[in-house]
Design a protein around this motif. Structure first.
Motif, PDB file in Angstrom:
ATOM      1  N   UNK A   1       0.831  -1.216   0.000  1.00 59.58           N
ATOM      2  CA  UNK A   1       0.000   0.000   0.000  1.00 59.58           C
ATOM      3  C   UNK A   1       0.864   1.264   0.000  1.00 59.58           C
ATOM      4  N   UNK A   2       1.848   1.325   0.895  1.00 60.92           N
ATOM      5  CA  UNK A   2       2.666   2.544   0.978  1.00 60.92           C
ATOM      6  C   UNK A   2       3.579   2.680  -0.235  1.00 60.92           C
ATOM      7  N   UNK A   3       3.947   1.544  -0.841  1.00 61.99           N
ATOM      8  CA  UNK A   3       4.819   1.603  -2.015  1.00 61.99           C
ATOM      9  C   UNK A   3       4.065   2.032  -3.261  1.00 61.99           C
ATOM     10  N   UNK A   4       2.861   1.479  -3.448  1.00 53.69           N
ATOM     11  CA  UNK A   4       2.118   1.721  -4.683  1.00 53.69           C
ATOM     12  C   UNK A   4       1.185   2.927  -4.561  1.00 53.69           C
ATOM     13  N   UNK A   5       0.361   2.962  -3.517  1.00 57.61           N
ATOM     14  CA  UNK A   5      -0.641   4.021  -3.406  1.00 57.61           C
ATOM     15  C   UNK A   5      -0.071   5.312  -2.827  1.00 57.61           C
ATOM     16  N   UNK A   6       0.770   5.193  -1.801  1.00 60.97           N
ATOM     17  CA  UNK A   6       1.346   6.397  -1.220  1.00 60.97           C
ATOM     18  C   UNK A   6       2.645   6.797  -1.902  1.00 60.97           C
ATOM     19  N   UNK A   7       3.195   5.899  -2.696  1.00 57.44           N
ATOM     20  CA  UNK A   7       4.395   6.155  -3.488  1.00 57.44           C
ATOM     21  C   UNK A   7       5.573   6.637  -2.643  1.00 57.44           C
ATOM     22  N   UNK A   8       5.770   5.967  -1.511  1.00 57.63           N
ATOM     23  CA  UNK A   8       6.903   6.311  -0.662  1.00 57.63           C
ATOM     24  C   UNK A   8       8.189   5.816  -1.303  1.00 57.63           C
ATOM     25  N   UNK A   9       9.270   6.465  -0.972  1.00 53.37           N
ATOM     26  CA  UNK A   9      10.574   6.107  -1.530  1.00 53.37           C
ATOM     27  C   UNK A   9      10.959   4.694  -1.099  1.00 53.37           C
ATOM     28  N   UNK A  10      11.769   4.050  -1.914  1.00 49.82           N
ATOM     29  CA  UNK A  10      12.172   2.668  -1.635  1.00 49.82           C
ATOM     30  C   UNK A  10      12.862   2.558  -0.286  1.00 49.82           C
ATOM     31  N   UNK A  11      13.708   3.542   0.047  1.00 48.89           N
ATOM     32  CA  UNK A  11      14.408   3.513   1.335  1.00 48.89           C
ATOM     33  C   UNK A  11      13.417   3.609   2.488  1.00 48.89           C
ATOM     34  N   UNK A  12      12.377   4.423   2.327  1.00 46.80           N
ATOM     35  CA  UNK A  12      11.370   4.563   3.377  1.00 46.80           C
ATOM     36  C   UNK A  12      10.599   3.264   3.556  1.00 46.80           C
ATOM     37  N   UNK A  13      10.271   2.625   2.463  1.00 51.01           N
ATOM     38  CA  UNK A  13       9.562   1.340   2.530  1.00 51.01           C
ATOM     39  C   UNK A  13      10.431   0.303   3.246  1.00 51.01           C
ATOM     40  N   UNK A  14      11.739   0.333   2.988  1.00 51.76           N
ATOM     41  CA  UNK A  14      12.649  -0.593   3.665  1.00 51.76           C
ATOM     42  C   UNK A  14      12.653  -0.354   5.175  1.00 51.76           C
ATOM     43  N   UNK A  15      12.654   0.916   5.576  1.00 49.55           N
ATOM     44  CA  UNK A  15      12.629   1.239   7.005  1.00 49.55           C
ATOM     45  C   UNK A  15      11.313   0.793   7.636  1.00 49.55           C
ATOM     46  N   UNK A  16      10.206   1.012   6.910  1.00 47.24           N
ATOM     47  CA  UNK A  16       8.906   0.561   7.408  1.00 47.24           C
ATOM     48  C   UNK A  16       8.930  -0.953   7.606  1.00 47.24           C
ATOM     49  N   UNK A  17       9.476  -1.685   6.642  1.00 52.65           N
ATOM     50  CA  UNK A  17       9.537  -3.147   6.736  1.00 52.65           C
ATOM     51  C   UNK A  17      10.358  -3.569   7.953  1.00 52.65           C
ATOM     52  N   UNK A  18      11.456  -2.871   8.184  1.00 46.15           N
ATOM     53  CA  UNK A  18      12.317  -3.193   9.325  1.00 46.15           C
ATOM     54  C   UNK A  18      11.582  -2.964  10.647  1.00 46.15           C
ATOM     55  N   UNK A  19      10.932  -1.802  10.777  1.00 51.22           N
ATOM     56  CA  UNK A  19      10.232  -1.484  12.029  1.00 51.22           C
ATOM     57  C   UNK A  19       9.026  -2.394  12.246  1.00 51.22           C
ATOM     58  N   UNK A  20       8.332  -2.748  11.168  1.00 52.02           N
ATOM     59  CA  UNK A  20       7.162  -3.616  11.307  1.00 52.02           C
ATOM     60  C   UNK A  20       7.573  -5.057  11.613  1.00 52.02           C
ATOM     61  N   UNK A  21       8.730  -5.464  11.152  1.00 54.17           N
ATOM     62  CA  UNK A  21       9.237  -6.775  11.525  1.00 54.17           C
ATOM     63  C   UNK A  21       9.529  -6.819  13.025  1.00 54.17           C
ATOM     64  N   UNK A  22      10.065  -5.692  13.562  1.00 54.58           N
ATOM     65  CA  UNK A  22      10.300  -5.607  15.006  1.00 54.58           C
ATOM     66  C   UNK A  22       8.971  -5.682  15.762  1.00 54.58           C
ATOM     67  N   UNK A  23       7.937  -5.030  15.225  1.00 51.36           N
ATOM     68  CA  UNK A  23       6.608  -5.105  15.841  1.00 51.36           C
ATOM     69  C   UNK A  23       6.105  -6.547  15.850  1.00 51.36           C
ATOM     70  N   UNK A  24       6.264  -7.241  14.733  1.00 49.94           N
ATOM     71  CA  UNK A  24       5.825  -8.625  14.634  1.00 49.94           C
ATOM     72  C   UNK A  24       6.554  -9.505  15.668  1.00 49.94           C
ATOM     73  N   UNK A  25       7.875  -9.276  15.821  1.00 49.57           N
ATOM     74  CA  UNK A  25       8.660 -10.074  16.762  1.00 49.57           C
ATOM     75  C   UNK A  25       8.260  -9.791  18.204  1.00 49.57           C
ATOM     76  N   UNK A  26       8.010  -8.514  18.512  1.00 47.53           N
ATOM     77  CA  UNK A  26       7.560  -8.172  19.861  1.00 47.53           C
ATOM     78  C   UNK A  26       6.227  -8.835  20.180  1.00 47.53           C
ATOM     79  N   UNK A  27       5.320  -8.793  19.208  1.00 48.58           N
ATOM     80  CA  UNK A  27       4.010  -9.400  19.412  1.00 48.58           C
ATOM     81  C   UNK A  27       4.134 -10.917  19.574  1.00 48.58           C
TER      82      UNK A  27
END
Length: 317
Positions: A22-48
């Motif tokens: 969604x953020x890559x296609x619809x919000x058109x965020x930069x590739x680096x930003x999408x990578x950071x989002x993926x990293x932080x959301x993976x941390x969220x998944x691990x915490x959960x």
């Protein structure tokens, strides 16, 4: 709206992947930003996962606990704020998709960042900049630029106060310098006037500039080669270029010279009230930040000179 306390099925494993798409296609965020989002959301998944929770059962208390964990691990407040922003956006998207009933990150805020120390030059660097003589420069420009450096560093003026100076006192002048009295009369923030002493080196440089300045009909003290009052941007540019010519490690800007003025006066005098008056600060709390700079200077001197500090340093190495 709180979610039901009844157990629910585990959150679909592709929620994060769908959000990243969604953020890559619809919000058109930069590739680096999408990578950071993926990293932080993976941390969220691990915490959960460690808490044995699906993502849709995460509560505000869990988010606060994970933020405290980041903070205790040494993560800076700004970094924590970026993590929270990512998680908050993820859960907001889940809400818009009708997949959760509330956003557990909505009311969670990162710790307040400490006020950064102002950047100041060391005494040697400040003197090196002030004593620069560019033999290849136009003599008119060299005299002007040397005077500007000396006034900024020698008087601690804001760049707006410097560019507002007129060559002579008048009813319309925002500020001026009385060379006979060796005083600068400036109009600071809040339209507050103050008088700042002008040192001998600054007075000498200013006299050399006035001797070659030329057209006396122009009220501004510092003018461009076209005869117009110098802008703040022009002062920023000349300082950046001049500091590089002086061989300093980093470019210098006008406020850095103001910080250097305050820090060096405080180091020599320890008179905080005097520095407050010289800088034109309405509140002494604003001036007190320079005591932290002064302490850093003392701490470095201690570590370099005290035999027990040196022993400690050698042991640490």
């Amino acid at each position: 709206m709180a979610i039901s306390s009844e157990p629910t099925a585990s959150a679909p494993p592709d929620w994060i992947a769908k959000y990243l798409e969604h953020v890559r296609v619809e919000r058109r965020l930069a590739a680096r930003t999408v990578e950071l989002y993926a990293f932080h959301l993976q941390a969220l998944r691990e915490n959960a996962a460690e808490a044995n929770l699906p993502l849709d059962r995460v509560q505000t208390a869990h988010i606060r606990r994970w933020m405290a964990k980041l903070h205790s691990a040494g993560r800076e407040p700004r970094g924590i704020a970026l993590v929270l922003s990512c998680w908050r956006s993820f859960y907001r998207w889940l809400g818009h998709e009708g997949l959760i009933g509330f956003n557990p990150v909505q009311d969670v805020h990162a710790p307040k960042a400490g006020r950064p120390l102002p950047k100041a030059l060391g005494v040697d660097d400040a003197v090196q900049l002030a004593e620069l003589h560019d033999e290849d420069a136009d003599p008119w420009i060299e005299a002007r630029d040397r005077a500007i450096v000396e006034i900024l560093y020698g008087c601690g003026l804001r760049v707006s106060e410097l560019t507002g100076l007129d060559a002579q006192a008048s009813n319309t002048a925002l500020g001026w310098i009385d060379l006979d009295a060796k005083e600068a009369n400036v109009l600071g923030k809040g339209s507050k006037r103050r008088i700042v002493p002008v040192g001998s080196k600054a007075a000498e440089a200013l006299q050399e500039w006035l001797d070659v300045r030329g057209d006396r009909s122009v009220p501004a003290l510092f003018v461009s080669s076209k005869g117009a009052r110098m802008s703040s941007q022009a002062v920023w540019k000349l300082l950046r270029e001049r500091s590089l010519k002086a061989g300093l490690a980093a470019p210098v800007h006008p406020h850095m010279l103001r910080h250097s003025f305050a820090s060096h006066v405080l180091q020599s005098s320890s008179d905080l009230r005097a520095v407050q008056e010289l800088l034109g600060h309405a509140n002494i709390a604003t001036t007190q930040i320079y005591t932290r700079l002064d302490f850093q200077h003392l701490a470095k001197a201690y570590d370099a000179a005290h035999p027990r500090a040196k022993a400690r340093t050698d042991k640490d190495k």
